[in-house]
Scaffold this motif. Structure first.
Motif, PDB file in Angstrom:
ATOM      1  N   GLU A 195       0.813  -1.203   0.000  1.00 28.29           N
ATOM      2  CA  GLU A 195       0.000   0.000   0.000  1.00 28.29           C
ATOM      3  C   GLU A 195       0.851   1.260   0.000  1.00 28.29           C
ATOM      4  N   PHE A 196       0.244   2.332  -0.454  1.00 29.16           N
ATOM      5  CA  PHE A 196       0.878   3.641  -0.481  1.00 29.16           C
ATOM      6  C   PHE A 196       0.015   4.576   0.350  1.00 29.16           C
ATOM      7  N   GLU A 197       0.614   5.282   1.263  1.00 31.75           N
ATOM      8  CA  GLU A 197      -0.129   6.216   2.121  1.00 31.75           C
ATOM      9  C   GLU A 197      -0.172   7.590   1.469  1.00 31.75           C
ATOM     10  N   PRO A 198      -1.352   8.042   1.063  1.00 27.62           N
ATOM     11  CA  PRO A 198      -1.427   9.390   0.501  1.00 27.62           C
ATOM     12  C   PRO A 198      -1.181  10.450   1.576  1.00 27.62           C
ATOM     13  N   LEU A 199      -0.655  11.579   1.147  1.00 27.70           N
ATOM     14  CA  LEU A 199      -0.458  12.727   2.029  1.00 27.70           C
ATOM     15  C   LEU A 199      -1.829  13.318   2.334  1.00 27.70           C
TER      16      LEU A 199
ATOM     17  N   CYS B 109       5.742   2.959 -10.088  1.00 29.99           N
ATOM     18  CA  CYS B 109       6.687   2.263 -10.974  1.00 29.99           C
ATOM     19  C   CYS B 109       7.148   0.947 -10.350  1.00 29.99           C
ATOM     20  N   GLU B 110       7.472   0.978  -9.060  1.00 28.08           N
ATOM     21  CA  GLU B 110       7.934  -0.233  -8.380  1.00 28.08           C
ATOM     22  C   GLU B 110       6.872  -1.322  -8.384  1.00 28.08           C
ATOM     23  N   ASN B 111       5.593  -0.894  -8.337  1.00 25.66           N
ATOM     24  CA  ASN B 111       4.492  -1.846  -8.243  1.00 25.66           C
ATOM     25  C   ASN B 111       3.679  -1.955  -9.539  1.00 25.66           C
ATOM     26  N   ARG B 112       4.166  -1.284 -10.585  1.00 25.35           N
ATOM     27  CA  ARG B 112       3.555  -1.312 -11.924  1.00 25.35           C
ATOM     28  C   ARG B 112       2.085  -0.873 -11.905  1.00 25.35           C
ATOM     29  N   LEU B 113       1.772   0.143 -11.111  1.00 27.75           N
ATOM     30  CA  LEU B 113       0.395   0.611 -10.956  1.00 27.75           C
ATOM     31  C   LEU B 113       0.025   1.626 -12.028  1.00 27.75           C
TER      32      LEU B 113
ATOM     33  N   VAL C 170     -13.707  15.722   0.524  1.00 30.37           N
ATOM     34  CA  VAL C 170     -12.391  15.145   0.252  1.00 30.37           C
ATOM     35  C   VAL C 170     -12.134  15.196  -1.250  1.00 30.37           C
ATOM     36  N   THR C 171     -11.026  15.793  -1.616  1.00 29.15           N
ATOM     37  CA  THR C 171     -10.581  15.841  -3.004  1.00 29.15           C
ATOM     38  C   THR C 171      -9.282  15.064  -3.089  1.00 29.15           C
ATOM     39  N   SER C 172      -9.170  14.223  -4.108  1.00 24.74           N
ATOM     40  CA  SER C 172      -7.929  13.460  -4.241  1.00 24.74           C
ATOM     41  C   SER C 172      -7.082  14.038  -5.368  1.00 24.74           C
ATOM     42  N   LEU C 173      -5.793  14.041  -5.150  1.00 19.66           N
ATOM     43  CA  LEU C 173      -4.842  14.364  -6.205  1.00 19.66           C
ATOM     44  C   LEU C 173      -4.319  13.021  -6.704  1.00 19.66           C
ATOM     45  N   ALA C 174      -4.906  12.571  -7.788  1.00 16.27           N
ATOM     46  CA  ALA C 174      -4.606  11.247  -8.315  1.00 16.27           C
ATOM     47  C   ALA C 174      -4.056  11.381  -9.724  1.00 16.27           C
ATOM     48  N   MET C 175      -3.388  10.335 -10.192  1.00 18.60           N
ATOM     49  CA  MET C 175      -2.835  10.356 -11.542  1.00 18.60           C
ATOM     50  C   MET C 175      -2.788   8.936 -12.085  1.00 18.60           C
ATOM     51  N   ASP C 176      -2.781   8.839 -13.396  1.00 24.78           N
ATOM     52  CA  ASP C 176      -2.592   7.525 -14.001  1.00 24.78           C
ATOM     53  C   ASP C 176      -1.289   7.520 -14.774  1.00 24.78           C
ATOM     54  N   ASP C 177      -0.917   6.351 -15.273  1.00 23.03           N
ATOM     55  CA  ASP C 177       0.410   6.179 -15.860  1.00 23.03           C
ATOM     56  C   ASP C 177       0.681   7.114 -17.037  1.00 23.03           C
ATOM     57  N   GLU C 178      -0.357   7.545 -17.727  1.00 23.02           N
ATOM     58  CA  GLU C 178      -0.159   8.456 -18.859  1.00 23.02           C
ATOM     59  C   GLU C 178       0.222   9.859 -18.400  1.00 23.02           C
ATOM     60  N   ASP C 179      -0.017  10.151 -17.122  1.00 24.78           N
ATOM     61  CA  ASP C 179       0.274  11.480 -16.576  1.00 24.78           C
ATOM     62  C   ASP C 179       1.525  11.532 -15.699  1.00 24.78           C
TER      63      ASP C 179
ATOM     64  N   ILE D 117       9.947   5.199 -16.578  1.00 27.62           N
ATOM     65  CA  ILE D 117       8.510   5.105 -16.863  1.00 27.62           C
ATOM     66  C   ILE D 117       8.196   4.475 -18.223  1.00 27.62           C
ATOM     67  N   PRO D 118       8.851   4.883 -19.307  1.00 30.09           N
ATOM     68  CA  PRO D 118       8.507   4.277 -20.602  1.00 30.09           C
ATOM     69  C   PRO D 118       8.801   2.775 -20.686  1.00 30.09           C
ATOM     70  N   THR D 119       9.627   2.257 -19.783  1.00 26.75           N
ATOM     71  CA  THR D 119       9.991   0.834 -19.831  1.00 26.75           C
ATOM     72  C   THR D 119       9.112  -0.049 -18.950  1.00 26.75           C
ATOM     73  N   VAL D 120       8.298   0.574 -18.084  1.00 26.59           N
ATOM     74  CA  VAL D 120       7.476  -0.192 -17.153  1.00 26.59           C
ATOM     75  C   VAL D 120       6.176  -0.610 -17.828  1.00 26.59           C
ATOM     76  N   LYS D 121       5.816  -1.866 -17.656  1.00 26.69           N
ATOM     77  CA  LYS D 121       4.526  -2.341 -18.151  1.00 26.69           C
ATOM     78  C   LYS D 121       3.535  -2.233 -16.991  1.00 26.69           C
ATOM     79  N   PHE D 122       2.771  -1.148 -16.992  1.00 29.44           N
ATOM     80  CA  PHE D 122       1.838  -0.884 -15.902  1.00 29.44           C
ATOM     81  C   PHE D 122       0.617  -1.787 -16.038  1.00 29.44           C
ATOM     82  N   ILE D 123       0.094  -2.208 -14.889  1.00 31.22           N
ATOM     83  CA  ILE D 123      -1.085  -3.075 -14.865  1.00 31.22           C
ATOM     84  C   ILE D 123      -2.114  -2.495 -13.904  1.00 31.22           C
ATOM     85  N   HIS D 124      -3.357  -2.886 -14.116  1.00 32.08           N
ATOM     86  CA  HIS D 124      -4.393  -2.525 -13.137  1.00 32.08           C
ATOM     87  C   HIS D 124      -4.225  -3.470 -11.966  1.00 32.08           C
ATOM     88  N   LYS D 125      -4.202  -2.914 -10.784  1.00 37.96           N
ATOM     89  CA  LYS D 125      -3.957  -3.733  -9.604  1.00 37.96           C
ATOM     90  C   LYS D 125      -4.692  -3.116  -8.425  1.00 37.96           C
ATOM     91  N   LYS D 126      -5.444  -3.898  -7.739  1.00 43.47           N
ATOM     92  CA  LYS D 126      -6.153  -3.403  -6.559  1.00 43.47           C
ATOM     93  C   LYS D 126      -5.225  -3.499  -5.358  1.00 43.47           C
TER      94      LYS D 126
END
Length: 124
Positions: A6-10, A40-44, A63-72, A103-112
């Protein structure tokens, strides 16, 4: 790369209308770098870096989240560089450049992840 569960958001409290004040720029920039590194470490494909708690009428919190996906990821890292440079966070600047190469070398996957946004809010 090692995988973590898990990752703890600020958590930022007191943002007006879901927008953090300028005093949080450095914290958000640092957290963005940490979030992208974790992704990147977890291919998220998607990660939430920060949660902004804003008081509303009636005493409830929005609550507003500052979120991003791999394209960003690269664009968000680029956006952090000037803040990191201004604050002389040169090690993090180097980390940004390293991540931009990876980043361009990582194969990102959907992961819960084990901890969802709902869990993070509930913990508050």
């Amino acid at each position: 790369m090692k995988e973590q569960d898990e990752f703890e958001p600020l958590i930022i409290k007191g943002g007006k209308f879901g927008t953090p004040g300028p005093e949080y720029r450095l914290d958000i920039a640092k957290q963005t770098v940490k979030a992208v590194e974790f992704a990147c470490e977890n291919r998220l494909k998607y990660i939430i870096a920060c949660l902004i708690m804003s008081p509303t009428v009636g005493g409830l919190n929005m609550v507003t989240s500052l979120a991003m996906d791999d394209e960003d990821y690269i664009e968000n890292l680029d956006g952090c560089l000037s803040t990191l440079e201004e604050n002389e966070e040169y090690e993090l600047c180097a980390k940004v450049l390293e991540l931009k190469k990876i980043i361009p070398t990582v194969k990102f996957i959907h992961k819960k992840l084990k901890k969802s946004i709902v869990d993070a809010i509930t913990d508050l």
